[in-house]
Design a protein around this motif. Structure first.
Motif, mmCIF file in Angstrom:
data_model
loop_
_atom_site.group_PDB
_atom_site.id
_atom_site.type_symbol
_atom_site.label_atom_id
_atom_site.label_comp_id
_atom_site.label_asym_id
_atom_site.label_seq_id
_atom_site.Cartn_x
_atom_site.Cartn_y
_atom_site.Cartn_z
ATOM 1 N N ILE A 75 -1.204 -2.439 0.208
ATOM 2 C CA ILE A 75 -2.400 -2.641 -0.606
ATOM 3 C C ILE A 75 -3.145 -3.875 -0.120
ATOM 4 O O ILE A 75 -2.529 -4.901 0.196
ATOM 5 N N GLN A 76 -4.454 -3.772 -0.075
ATOM 6 C CA GLN A 76 -5.315 -4.925 0.199
ATOM 7 C C GLN A 76 -6.182 -5.183 -1.027
ATOM 8 O O GLN A 76 -6.970 -4.323 -1.425
ATOM 9 N N LEU A 77 -6.044 -6.354 -1.625
ATOM 10 C CA LEU A 77 -6.957 -6.762 -2.685
ATOM 11 C C LEU A 77 -8.148 -7.428 -2.010
ATOM 12 O O LEU A 77 -8.108 -8.603 -1.638
ATOM 13 N N HIS A 78 -9.177 -6.625 -1.822
ATOM 14 C CA HIS A 78 -10.379 -7.028 -1.085
ATOM 15 C C HIS A 78 -11.160 -8.082 -1.856
ATOM 16 O O HIS A 78 -11.253 -8.048 -3.083
ATOM 17 N N PRO B 66 -0.035 8.880 3.669
ATOM 18 C CA PRO B 66 1.094 7.934 3.764
ATOM 19 C C PRO B 66 0.817 6.718 4.644
ATOM 20 O O PRO B 66 1.322 5.629 4.362
ATOM 21 N N HIS B 67 0.028 6.882 5.718
ATOM 22 C CA HIS B 67 -0.187 5.768 6.651
ATOM 23 C C HIS B 67 -1.346 4.867 6.240
ATOM 24 O O HIS B 67 -1.561 3.818 6.868
ATOM 25 N N GLN B 68 -2.086 5.245 5.204
ATOM 26 C CA GLN B 68 -3.313 4.524 4.875
ATOM 27 C C GLN B 68 -3.062 3.344 3.932
ATOM 28 O O GLN B 68 -2.225 3.399 3.046
ATOM 29 N N VAL B 69 -3.843 2.278 4.154
ATOM 30 C CA VAL B 69 -3.818 1.106 3.294
ATOM 31 C C VAL B 69 -4.747 1.356 2.103
ATOM 32 O O VAL B 69 -5.887 1.811 2.280
ATOM 33 N N LEU B 70 -4.274 1.067 0.908
ATOM 34 C CA LEU B 70 -5.109 1.181 -0.286
ATOM 35 C C LEU B 70 -5.934 -0.095 -0.424
ATOM 36 O O LEU B 70 -5.382 -1.182 -0.614
ATOM 37 N N ILE B 71 -7.247 0.039 -0.318
ATOM 38 C CA ILE B 71 -8.158 -1.111 -0.366
ATOM 39 C C ILE B 71 -8.848 -1.113 -1.724
ATOM 40 O O ILE B 71 -9.617 -0.203 -2.042
#
Length: 403
Positions: free
Chosen positions: A300-303, A262-267
């Motif tokens: 979400i991070q769009l790397h 739950p705490h993690q950013v989806l990269i």
């Protein structure tokens, strides 16, 4: 001080959280009784809850900011001009009230022999302004290999291996170290060591690599480490000219997404066909996969973002907590991509080096976190509404908000 360091809306509690999160104070410092008493008094005056014991390691009260170690951290983080402004605003001579009995006792004692005063000439120091910067995505393991450093080399070792000419400012770096190669996944101790250097950790698998069962198990175990802040990079990469590999990439992504914490950013790593620099098809295909498994509020991070205005609109409409991270690729963006950069909401903009990739200048052997200002300069020029310093400070705040 909190507002000067973290922005106009920051509170003393935000500053405590920042110091604790990045472990800016070494463990083991003890509080004296007088320090505890002063913090207790300040807490009662300010209406803060009073813990049983004030603790520097936990930063369990804004009153702990009174400790000289906290004050030292704050002073070191501020540019000299800001410190001078604070001195001129708040510094004043406080008259000391000495009880009459003490005055009488001192007067009755024999005056000590006069001591000759020594004049000490202190050197003038020319402090450079400090700018906080957040490299939201770089590969420590791959950069180590590129620079032929030890497999255990720290971020500080990496910085020393890529010297830069003196600038008009100093970058105070933090960021996210991304591990996406199973053979070089970090240990729990490696993660703790990086936290002490002010760097968070993300664990993923590059879409060009399909995990073996043992590698998948190692990946899932690391995701359960509480300090792992990012899930990724993961995604799809259509620069691989094999439709069968595209299918396997999507199947792997679908199988991994349910395990995000739950705490993690989806990269997300998203690359289109080699003759499609904006990657429109790949961004939309990945979007279709992600929305099957990811809640609307997911961060979400769009790397290494290279997409269009349409991509930005579609992702933000479905996932409002999407951030768009720009790398050194921005220097070679087309007019379509430059318009997209201008359209990114200011509070969703990030910077990254993706080190060791995207060399910013031939004078350096590879990219590195402390070269992030080169990317910031390009972004500033494209957007036109932010200076170099403002881009760095803005993306630093955004990075802290995201991670």
């Amino acid at each position: 001080m909190a507002k000067c360091m973290l922005g106009p809306r920051a509170t003393p509690q935000d500053l405590c959280d920042h110091i604790r999160r990045y472990q800016l104070i070494a463990e083991g410092w003890q509080m004296t009784d007088s320090q505890q008493e002063a913090m207790d008094h300040l807490s009662r005056v300010m209406g803060w809850s009073v813990p049983k014991t004030f603790d520097l390691d936990l930063m369990n009260s804004p009153a702990v900011l009174l400790h000289w170690r906290s004050l030292k951290i704050m002073a070191e983080a501020l540019p000299s001009t800001t410190l001078a402004d604070l001195r001129s605003t708040y510094a004043e001579v406080i008259p000391q009230q000495v009880p009459a009995t003490v005055v009488h006792e001192v007067a009755s004692e024999r005056a000590p022999e006069p001591v000759e005063e020594l004049e000490v000439e202190l050197p003038e120091e020319d402090f450079l302004p400090m700018i906080h910067a957040f490299d939201s995505h770089f590969h420590l393991d791959r950069t180590r290999r590129k620079l032929r450093l030890s497999p255990k080399a720290s971020v500080s070792d990496l910085v020393e291996a890529v010297p830069v000419p003196q600038k008009e400012y100093v970058l105070k770096m933090s960021g996210v170290v991304v591990f996406c190669d199973p053979d070089t996944y970090p240990s729990s101790q490696d993660i703790q060591d990086l936290l002490k250097e002010r760097y968070l950790v993300a664990i993923g698998v590059h879409p060009k690599h399909i995990l073996t069962p043992p590698q998948r198990q190692a990946f899932l175990e690391l995701l359960r480490v509480p300090e792992v802040a990012g899930f990724g990079e993961v995604g799809i990469d259509h620069t691989v000219r094999s439709p069968d590999m595209w299918y396997r990439q999507e199947e792997q992504l679908r199988s991994l997404l349910p395990h995000i914490q739950p705490h993690q950013v989806l990269i997300l790593h998203i690359r289109g066909l080699r003759d499609d620099p904006t990657g429109l098809e790949a961004y939309m295909r990945c979007f279709d996969v992600v929305r099957e498994w990811v809640p609307l509020e997911q961060k979400i991070q769009l790397h290494c973002f290279s997409g269009t205005e349409e991509v930005i609109r579609v992702w933000l409409e479905r996932f409002p907590n999407t951030y768009f991270s720009l790398s050194g690729m921005v220097a070679k963006f087309s007019d379509v991509q430059r318009r997209a950069v201008k359209s990114i909401p200011a509070d969703r903009l990030l910077l990254e080096t993706d080190a060791p990739y995207f060399l910013v200048s031939p004078e350096f052997p590879c990219s590195a976190p402390h070269l992030l200002d080169h990317t910031a300069r390009h972004v500033s020029q494209i957007r036109g509404d932010l200076s170099l310093t403002e881009v760095l400070e803005l993306t630093d705040r955004n990075g802290s908000n995201l991670f």
